[in-house]
Design a protein around this motif. Structure first.
Motif, short mmCIF file in Angstrom:
data_model
loop_
_atom_site.label_atom_id
_atom_site.label_comp_id
_atom_site.label_asym_id
_atom_site.label_seq_id
_atom_site.Cartn_x
_atom_site.Cartn_y
_atom_site.Cartn_z
N UNK A 8 0.83 -1.21 0.00
CA UNK A 8 0.00 0.00 0.00
C UNK A 8 0.87 1.26 0.00
N UNK A 9 1.98 1.22 0.72
CA UNK A 9 2.89 2.35 0.75
C UNK A 9 3.49 2.60 -0.63
N UNK A 10 3.89 1.52 -1.30
CA UNK A 10 4.45 1.64 -2.66
C UNK A 10 3.40 2.19 -3.62
N UNK A 11 2.17 1.69 -3.49
CA UNK A 11 1.09 2.16 -4.35
C UNK A 11 0.84 3.65 -4.13
N UNK A 12 0.83 4.07 -2.87
CA UNK A 12 0.62 5.47 -2.54
C UNK A 12 1.72 6.34 -3.15
N UNK A 13 2.95 5.90 -3.02
CA UNK A 13 4.08 6.65 -3.59
C UNK A 13 3.98 6.72 -5.10
N UNK A 14 3.58 5.62 -5.72
CA UNK A 14 3.45 5.59 -7.18
C UNK A 14 2.33 6.51 -7.63
N UNK A 15 1.20 6.49 -6.92
CA UNK A 15 0.10 7.40 -7.26
C UNK A 15 0.54 8.86 -7.13
N UNK A 16 1.28 9.17 -6.08
CA UNK A 16 1.76 10.54 -5.89
C UNK A 16 2.69 10.93 -7.04
N UNK A 17 3.54 10.00 -7.44
CA UNK A 17 4.44 10.24 -8.57
C UNK A 17 3.66 10.52 -9.84
N UNK A 18 2.63 9.71 -10.12
CA UNK A 18 1.81 9.89 -11.31
C UNK A 18 1.05 11.22 -11.27
N UNK A 19 0.53 11.58 -10.10
CA UNK A 19 -0.17 12.85 -9.96
C UNK A 19 0.78 14.03 -10.14
N UNK A 20 1.99 13.91 -9.60
CA UNK A 20 2.97 14.99 -9.75
C UNK A 20 3.39 15.12 -11.20
N UNK A 21 3.50 13.99 -11.92
CA UNK A 21 3.82 14.05 -13.35
C UNK A 21 2.68 14.73 -14.11
N UNK A 22 1.45 14.43 -13.77
CA UNK A 22 0.31 15.06 -14.41
C UNK A 22 0.30 16.56 -14.14
N UNK A 23 0.76 16.96 -12.97
CA UNK A 23 0.83 18.39 -12.63
C UNK A 23 1.87 19.13 -13.47
N UNK A 24 2.70 18.38 -14.20
CA UNK A 24 3.70 19.00 -15.08
C UNK A 24 3.17 19.26 -16.49
N UNK A 25 1.95 18.77 -16.79
CA UNK A 25 1.34 19.01 -18.09
C UNK A 25 1.10 20.51 -18.23
N UNK A 26 1.32 21.02 -19.42
CA UNK A 26 1.18 22.46 -19.68
C UNK A 26 -0.15 22.99 -19.14
N UNK A 27 -0.06 24.00 -18.28
CA UNK A 27 -1.23 24.66 -17.72
C UNK A 27 -1.72 24.07 -16.41
N UNK A 28 -1.42 22.80 -16.14
CA UNK A 28 -1.89 22.14 -14.92
C UNK A 28 -1.01 22.56 -13.74
N UNK A 29 -1.65 22.83 -12.60
CA UNK A 29 -0.88 23.27 -11.44
C UNK A 29 -0.93 22.28 -10.28
N UNK A 30 -2.01 21.49 -10.16
CA UNK A 30 -2.06 20.47 -9.11
C UNK A 30 -3.13 19.44 -9.43
N UNK A 31 -2.98 18.26 -8.81
CA UNK A 31 -3.90 17.15 -9.03
C UNK A 31 -4.15 16.44 -7.70
N UNK A 32 -5.40 16.04 -7.50
CA UNK A 32 -5.78 15.39 -6.25
C UNK A 32 -6.75 14.26 -6.55
#
Length: 129
Positions: A8-32
């Motif tokens: 579960x900890x690994x999954x949580x970290x991976x989800x955070x990584x994917x959300x942070x990558x999505x926040x790098x898309x042009x114009x996007x500032x945060x994802x939850x």
């Protein structure tokens, strides 16, 4: 850690990584990722561009549509809800049943809605595992 296994900890970290990558898309500032029933945040990007409890409150818009959605049936299934504010836009979409993706973006910078929808589906698959 009590109550959280390493998977579960690994999954949580991976989800955070994917959300942070999505926040790098042009114009996007945060994802939850938000639980659609309780409003609790599952995971979020490293940056957070919503007011405190903003992501949790977005489920109220989703619920409102769920209650009144029959009136829009001829338009097809709901894909996303968008709110435009003076400084930021807020996009809400379902990743998987019961889990919403809330994304903030910069006003005036178009965000590729198809990319957001695809990323929401990918996150939904991760959540289901």
């Amino acid at each position: 850690m009590l109550g959280i296994d390493s998977g579960e900890l690994m999954k949580s970290r991976y989800l955070r990584h994917k959300l942070s990558a999505l926040a790098q898309v042009r114009g996007v500032t945060s994802c939850v990722l938000v639980d659609a029933d309780s409003g609790l945040i599952w995971e979020r990007s490293e940056t957070m561009d919503l007011p405190e409890h903003g992501a949790e409150l977005m489920i109220d818009f989703w619920r409102l549509y769920q209650r009144a959605g029959g009136a829009f049936r001829t338009l097809g299934p709901l894909r996303a809800i968008g709110l435009q504010h003076e400084k930021r836009n807020v996009h809400v979409m379902e990743c998987v049943a019961g889990v919403l993706l809330v994304v903030t973006s910069i006003v005036g910078i178009p965000v590729d809605e198809a990319t957001l929808a695809q990323k929401a589906l990918e996150l939904g698959q991760l959540v289901e595992r």
